[in-house]
Design an enzyme around this catalytic site. Structure first.
Site, PDB file in Angstrom:
ATOM      1  CG  ASN A   1      -1.822   9.943   4.003  1.00  0.00           C
ATOM      2  OD1 ASN A   1      -2.042  11.082   4.395  1.00  0.00           O
ATOM      3  ND2 ASN A   1      -0.613   9.565   3.612  1.00  0.00           N
ATOM      4  CB  ILE A   2      -4.665   7.028   9.069  1.00  0.00           C
ATOM      5  CG1 ILE A   2      -5.563   8.278   9.069  1.00  0.00           C
ATOM      6  CG2 ILE A   2      -4.261   6.657  10.499  1.00  0.00           C
ATOM      7  CD1 ILE A   2      -6.954   8.056   9.647  1.00  0.00           C
ATOM      8  CD  GLU A   3       2.174   6.703   5.757  1.00  0.00           C
ATOM      9  OE1 GLU A   3       3.210   6.754   6.451  1.00  0.00           O
ATOM     10  OE2 GLU A   3       2.151   7.010   4.541  1.00  0.00           O
TER      11      GLU A   3
ATOM     12  CB  CYS B   1      -5.840   6.044   0.580  1.00  0.00           C
ATOM     13  SG  CYS B   1      -4.597   4.993  -0.155  1.00  0.00           S
TER      14      CYS B   1
ATOM     15  CD  GLU C   1      -7.432   9.058  -2.406  1.00  0.00           C
ATOM     16  OE1 GLU C   1      -6.902   8.751  -1.308  1.00  0.00           O
ATOM     17  OE2 GLU C   1      -6.787   9.161  -3.451  1.00  0.00           O
TER      18      GLU C   1
ATOM     19  CB  CYS D   1      -4.215   3.753  -4.885  1.00  0.00           C
ATOM     20  SG  CYS D   1      -5.316   3.188  -3.582  1.00  0.00           S
TER      21      CYS D   1
ATOM     22  CB  CYS E   1      -8.911   5.057  -3.333  1.00  0.00           C
ATOM     23  SG  CYS E   1      -8.055   5.025  -1.748  1.00  0.00           S
TER      24      CYS E   1
HETATM   25  N1  THU Z   1      -2.063   7.717  -0.506  1.00  0.00           N
HETATM   26  C1  THU Z   1      -3.307   8.276  -0.344  1.00  0.00           C
HETATM   27  O1  THU Z   1      -3.741   8.547   0.783  1.00  0.00           O
HETATM   28  N2  THU Z   1      -4.038   8.509  -1.452  1.00  0.00           N
HETATM   29  C2  THU Z   1      -3.592   8.375  -2.732  1.00  0.00           C
HETATM   30  O2  THU Z   1      -4.290   8.727  -3.662  1.00  0.00           O
HETATM   31  C3  THU Z   1      -2.257   7.812  -2.985  1.00  0.00           C
HETATM   32  C4  THU Z   1      -1.518   7.340  -1.797  1.00  0.00           C
HETATM   33  C5  THU Z   1      -1.218   7.534   0.681  1.00  0.00           C
HETATM   34  C6  THU Z   1      -0.978   6.138   1.148  1.00  0.00           C
HETATM   35  C7  THU Z   1       0.332   6.293   1.897  1.00  0.00           C
HETATM   36  O3  THU Z   1       0.057   6.724   3.212  1.00  0.00           O
HETATM   37  C8  THU Z   1       1.053   7.412   1.177  1.00  0.00           C
HETATM   38  O4  THU Z   1       0.059   8.093   0.421  1.00  0.00           O
HETATM   39  C9  THU Z   1       2.173   6.959   0.251  1.00  0.00           C
HETATM   40  O5  THU Z   1       1.734   5.969  -0.610  1.00  0.00           O
END
Ligand code: THU
Length: 130
Positions: free
Chosen positions: A42-44, A53, A55, A90, A93
């Site tokens: 995940n890259i915020e 996310c 995935e 989610c 994804c």
């Molecule tokens: N996130 C994912 O990368 N994959 C998931 O299956 C659920 C959520 C990330 C998004 C965000 O950066 C962090 O988790 C919290 O929601």
């Protein structure tokens, strides 16, 4: 590669997570039908909704390198280094995976193997556009 190894790759990929806001690290490892593995994390972003996310980063890496047929993905997520609680993909994804993967596509979480059809039984596909 077996699903245990695929899971280990997902945990390893979570180390690259850029998640200063949620502090929730997620790694994904996507297995192509050819047996190649693409990982993602995940890259915020400070503009929160631009976050991607793990995935989807794995899927986009693979497709952008010419691979679009997949058999499984492993997803490992944790806020404290404990990966035992399942990190379910989610809805966004799942929909992106659904573009490339069939009902039998395997989703490996900390509690074992699942099928895409389990999480997204009535998915929107190209058939709905006809
Ligand atoms: N996130 C994912 O990368 N994959 C998931 O299956 C659920 C959520 C990330 C998004 C965000 O950066 C962090 O988790 C919290 O929601």
């Amino acid at each position: 590669m077996d699903y245990k190894e695929l899971w280990n790759e997902a945990v390893k990929a979570s180390a690259f997570s850029y998640s200063p806001y949620s502090e929730f690290k997620v790694g994904a490892s996507l297995l192509t039908k050819e047996g190649k593995v693409f990982t993602g994390c995940n890259i915020e972003n400070a503009s929160y909704s631009l976050t991607i996310c793990a995935e989807r980063s794995a899927v986009f890496k693979a497709v952008s390198e010419g691979y679009s047929e997949f058999s499984a993905i492993a997803v490992a997520g944790s806020g404290n280094g404990d990966f035992t609680v399942p990190c379910t993909p989610c809805g966004a994804c799942l929909q992106v995976l659904s573009e490339f993967c069939g009902d039998d596509f395997v989703i490996v979480l900390s509690d074992g193997e699942h099928k895409l059809s389990e999480f997204l039984p009535f998915r929107f596909t190209d058939k709905n556009l006809k």
